[in-house]
Design a protein around this motif. Structure first.
Motif, mmCIF file in Angstrom:
data_model
loop_
_atom_site.group_PDB
_atom_site.id
_atom_site.type_symbol
_atom_site.label_atom_id
_atom_site.label_comp_id
_atom_site.label_asym_id
_atom_site.label_seq_id
_atom_site.Cartn_x
_atom_site.Cartn_y
_atom_site.Cartn_z
ATOM 1 N N LEU A 1 0.974 -1.097 -0.110
ATOM 2 C CA LEU A 1 0.388 0.159 -0.479
ATOM 3 C C LEU A 1 1.046 0.975 -0.273
ATOM 4 O O LEU A 1 1.755 1.373 0.860
ATOM 5 C CB LEU A 1 -1.204 -0.161 1.233
ATOM 6 N N VAL A 2 0.654 2.362 -0.344
ATOM 7 C CA VAL A 2 0.981 3.349 -0.603
ATOM 8 C C VAL A 2 0.334 5.122 -0.807
ATOM 9 O O VAL A 2 -1.013 4.864 -0.929
ATOM 10 C CB VAL A 2 2.414 3.456 -1.767
ATOM 11 N N THR A 3 0.312 5.257 0.192
ATOM 12 C CA THR A 3 -0.600 7.323 -0.324
ATOM 13 C C THR A 3 -0.502 7.540 -1.230
ATOM 14 O O THR A 3 0.697 7.610 -2.120
ATOM 15 C CB THR A 3 -0.157 8.047 1.248
ATOM 16 N N ARG A 4 -1.714 7.938 -1.733
ATOM 17 C CA ARG A 4 -1.442 8.973 -3.478
ATOM 18 C C ARG A 4 -1.176 10.164 -3.280
ATOM 19 O O ARG A 4 -0.407 10.742 -2.041
ATOM 20 C CB ARG A 4 -3.106 9.343 -3.549
ATOM 21 N N THR A 5 -0.074 10.461 -4.364
ATOM 22 C CA THR A 5 0.973 11.465 -4.984
ATOM 23 C C THR A 5 -0.371 12.806 -4.495
ATOM 24 O O THR A 5 -1.336 12.820 -4.458
ATOM 25 C CB THR A 5 1.224 11.724 -5.823
#
Length: 140
Positions: free
Chosen positions: A16-20
């Protein structure tokens, strides 16, 4: 997440990664992440289940994260099965430079063993013997 080509299974998971948003770029947040995977899963070989491989995300291409080797360790239960009562455990470490320029730190572990005709219950090594064994381990 894509594993290096050395392993038989390339597609090894998702993260998972936070959106730009603003100055925080998603691909930059992914770079440098360290993943811990089981070697049995990467090679489809259950005999290697006690080894854990650490992979580091080096590059992001679209939705794929390309990883590179970061380390290899034994599982806790395997290490505990090796350690025995009445035996001496000898540990050593050394930094080795490979032919392609990488520096690898190797940790080695050794144990004393009872002789076949031994009567005494323990098989401890003396300090001088331990130093000689450790010196030989580093030399090799």
């Amino acid at each position: 997440i894509k594993a290096p080509s050395v392993f038989s299974v390339r597609q090894c998971g998702k993260t998972l990664v936070t959106r730009t948003q603003g100055t925080k770029i998603a691909s930059e947040q992914l770079k440098g992440r360290v993943l811990e995977l089981n070697l049995a899963d990467l090679n489809n070989d259950e005999d290697q289940a006690y080894k854990k491989v650490r992979l580091c995300i080096e590059e992001v291409q679209g939705r794929n994260c390309l990883t590179d080797f970061h380390g290899l360790t034994l599982t806790r239960d395997k290490l505990n099965s090796l350690v025995r009562k009445w035996h001496t455990m000898i540990e050593a470490h050394v930094d080795v430079k490979t032919t392609d320029g990488f520096v690898v730190r190797l940790f080695v572990i050794a144990f004393t063993k009872r002789r076949q005709d031994q009567v005494k219950t323990n098989c401890y090594a003396q300090t001088a013997q331990i130093r000689k064994i450790r010196k030989k381990m580093v030399e090799i």
